[in-house]
Design an enzyme around this catalytic site. Structure first.
Site, mmCIF file in Angstrom:
data_model
loop_
_atom_site.group_PDB
_atom_site.id
_atom_site.type_symbol
_atom_site.label_atom_id
_atom_site.label_comp_id
_atom_site.label_asym_id
_atom_site.label_seq_id
_atom_site.Cartn_x
_atom_site.Cartn_y
_atom_site.Cartn_z
ATOM 1 N N HIS A 109 0.850 -1.190 0.000
ATOM 2 C CA HIS A 109 0.000 0.000 0.000
ATOM 3 C C HIS A 109 0.887 1.242 0.000
ATOM 4 O O HIS A 109 1.994 1.230 0.527
ATOM 5 C CB HIS A 109 -0.878 -0.027 1.257
ATOM 6 C CG HIS A 109 -2.000 0.949 1.279
ATOM 7 N ND1 HIS A 109 -1.812 2.271 1.603
ATOM 8 C CD2 HIS A 109 -3.329 0.803 1.049
ATOM 9 C CE1 HIS A 109 -2.985 2.892 1.584
ATOM 10 N NE2 HIS A 109 -3.916 2.033 1.237
ATOM 11 N N ASP A 186 1.972 -4.612 7.824
ATOM 12 C CA ASP A 186 0.708 -3.923 7.553
ATOM 13 C C ASP A 186 -0.395 -4.975 7.632
ATOM 14 O O ASP A 186 -0.553 -5.803 6.727
ATOM 15 C CB ASP A 186 0.764 -3.289 6.164
ATOM 16 C CG ASP A 186 -0.573 -2.698 5.724
ATOM 17 O OD1 ASP A 186 -1.550 -2.770 6.485
ATOM 18 O OD2 ASP A 186 -0.640 -2.178 4.591
ATOM 19 N N GLN A 189 -5.584 -5.610 6.305
ATOM 20 C CA GLN A 189 -6.497 -6.536 5.646
ATOM 21 C C GLN A 189 -6.510 -7.922 6.291
ATOM 22 O O GLN A 189 -7.175 -8.829 5.786
ATOM 23 C CB GLN A 189 -6.128 -6.660 4.166
ATOM 24 C CG GLN A 189 -6.202 -5.367 3.382
ATOM 25 C CD GLN A 189 -7.621 -4.840 3.216
ATOM 26 O OE1 GLN A 189 -8.602 -5.576 3.393
ATOM 27 N NE2 GLN A 189 -7.745 -3.567 2.889
ATOM 28 N N LYS A 212 -11.702 -0.529 9.264
ATOM 29 C CA LYS A 212 -11.823 -1.736 8.450
ATOM 30 C C LYS A 212 -12.300 -2.930 9.272
ATOM 31 O O LYS A 212 -12.537 -4.012 8.714
ATOM 32 C CB LYS A 212 -10.486 -2.066 7.785
ATOM 33 C CG LYS A 212 -9.994 -1.022 6.782
ATOM 34 C CD LYS A 212 -8.698 -1.453 6.132
ATOM 35 C CE LYS A 212 -8.048 -0.329 5.333
ATOM 36 N NZ LYS A 212 -8.797 0.068 4.144
ATOM 37 N N CYS A 355 -4.722 2.464 -3.956
ATOM 38 C CA CYS A 355 -3.515 2.887 -3.237
ATOM 39 C C CYS A 355 -2.369 1.907 -3.450
ATOM 40 O O CYS A 355 -1.582 1.619 -2.537
ATOM 41 C CB CYS A 355 -3.794 3.065 -1.744
ATOM 42 S SG CYS A 355 -5.011 4.336 -1.378
#
Length: 400
Positions: A109, A186, A189, A212, A355
């Site tokens: 990202h 990261d 997700q 999220k 992104c």
């Protein structure tokens, strides 16, 4: 009640961008502002004490949710982007120098790339990028081969927001630590969709965003190993992060307060705590199992659409996919697809580069459409989406 857009029942398939919020989260926000609105850590009156207790309880909930050793390893930030920037500007500027290497993948990202570009410009450190395999998964083998004593940091996603692939974080961490490098993950997700155990993964830093995972916008968190956070200088200066302030110098609070300058997003953090209660009540393994089934169904149904190109690995017994598909349809722009689906069918998907411009360029495209699911989506909604997509394609091809 089901919501309608443009006269159609809404089918929301943009969960990779942000999730919808359960009533428990909305009520938690409402209750804070109506019942005990006050600043935290600063007052001795009842409302301030209550707000502080609930704010710190939310921190403990986050720590438990990802199995941090203690709540002090959780720093509240505005979002995952700020969390990465915190690490970059605090740990990065203090520990990186010319000749050092930072390894990333082409699938990261922008929020995981740009802060390290800025750090590299200031320190002389070099960014090195890992490409994809023929299966369109970041090449973990190449990443491990790239590691050396020059490597000081590895920055990787847990689950790709475009490719729907999952990286073997534990293996990456083990090899990175063998050469003395740190690892930042990261997890935007992954944390909303599966059980994430930071102690098992071994990552030095991990970031995620509330919005999220059924929580409010405006708050996210950084997990950092205790010894690392204590070694890092402040990111922002001002109230709350200080110990003592003199005219010629200041001393700083211990983490996590050291990194939470000013009045924080109190209500939002409390709302995140409520979201964690909600997700935990369902069970993260239950959510993951259902979404794995939904992911396979989405891929299977989309694969039947003519002239479609789905990005990322083909699901198999050994390789699963996250519940999202980024795709393109021959000769139709993804923004046209998303607009038609929205206005003519009430189906909300995303179009653009998500992104992840470097990844899109690597795959030879400028943009893609993306349908991303969460545990509240159903196979019937997938069917409706695919039927609507076929109708959309028929509409546009009628003019060709």
């Amino acid at each position: 009640m089901p919501q309608e857009v443009y006269g159609h029942k809404l089918v929301y398939l943009d969960n990779g961008a942000t999730s919808q919020k359960p009533s428990a989260v909305i009520e938690a926000l409402k209750n804070y502002y109506e019942a005990y609105n006050a600043n935290v850590h600063r007052g001795i009156h009842f409302l301030s004490a209550k707000a502080t207790d609930e704010y710190e309880l939310a921190r403990r909930k986050v720590a438990t949710f990802i199995n941090a050793k203690e709540s002090g390893e959780i720093v509240f930030t505005r979002n995952a982007t700020e969390a990465i920037n915190l690490v970059a500007n605090s740990w990065g500027l203090s520990n990186l120098e010319s000749g050092d290497e930072i390894i990333l993948t082409v699938a990261e990202h922008h929020s995981a790339i740009v802060p390290w570009q800025l750090v590299a410009q200031k320190t002389g450190a070099q960014l090195k990028f890992v490409s994809l395999t023929k299966d369109e998964v970041p090449d973990t083998g190449a990443l491990l081969d790239m590691l050396s004593r020059k490597t000081k940091l590895v920055v990787v996603h847990h689950v790709s927001n475009v490719l729907a692939s999952t990286l073997p974080i534990h293996d990456i961490v083990h090899s990175a630590h063998a050469v003395g490098a740190k690892v930042l993950v990261d997890a935007c997700q992954s944390v909303p969709h599966m059980a994430v155990d930071v102690q098992s993964l071994g990552a030095d830093f991990l970031v995620a965003s509330s919005h999220k995972m059924c929580g409010p916008t405006g708050v996210g968190f950084l997990y950092g190993k205790e010894e690392l956070l204590y070694s890092m200088p402040p990111f922002l200066g001002g109230g709350e992060m200080i110990s003592d302030v003199y005219l010629d110098h200041s001393t700083y609070a211990n983490p996590p307060s050291r990194f939470e300058a000013g009045t924080p997003a109190i209500g939002e953090a409390i709302g995140l705590g409520a979201a964690i209660d909600y997700l935990s009540g369902i069970g993260m393994q239950k959510i993951h199992n259902y979404e794995a089934e939904l992911a396979d169904y989405l891929y299977e149904r989309l694969s039947s659409v003519p002239k479609i190109r789905i990005y990322g690995p083909v699901p198999s017994q050994n390789v699963g996919r996250a519940p999202l598909c980024s795709f393109n349809v021959e000769n139709i722009h993804p923004t046209d697809i998303a607009t038609f689906l929205d206005q003519q069918h009430g189906v909300a998907i995303r179009s653009g580069h998500h992104c992840a411009q470097p990844l899109h360029r690597h795959l030879g495209m400028n943009a893609s459409a993306r349908a991303s699911l969460y545990f509240y989506n159903t196979k019937d909604e997938v069917d409706h989406f695919v039927q609507a997509l076929n109708d959309t394609i028929s509409f546009f091809t009628s003019f060709m």
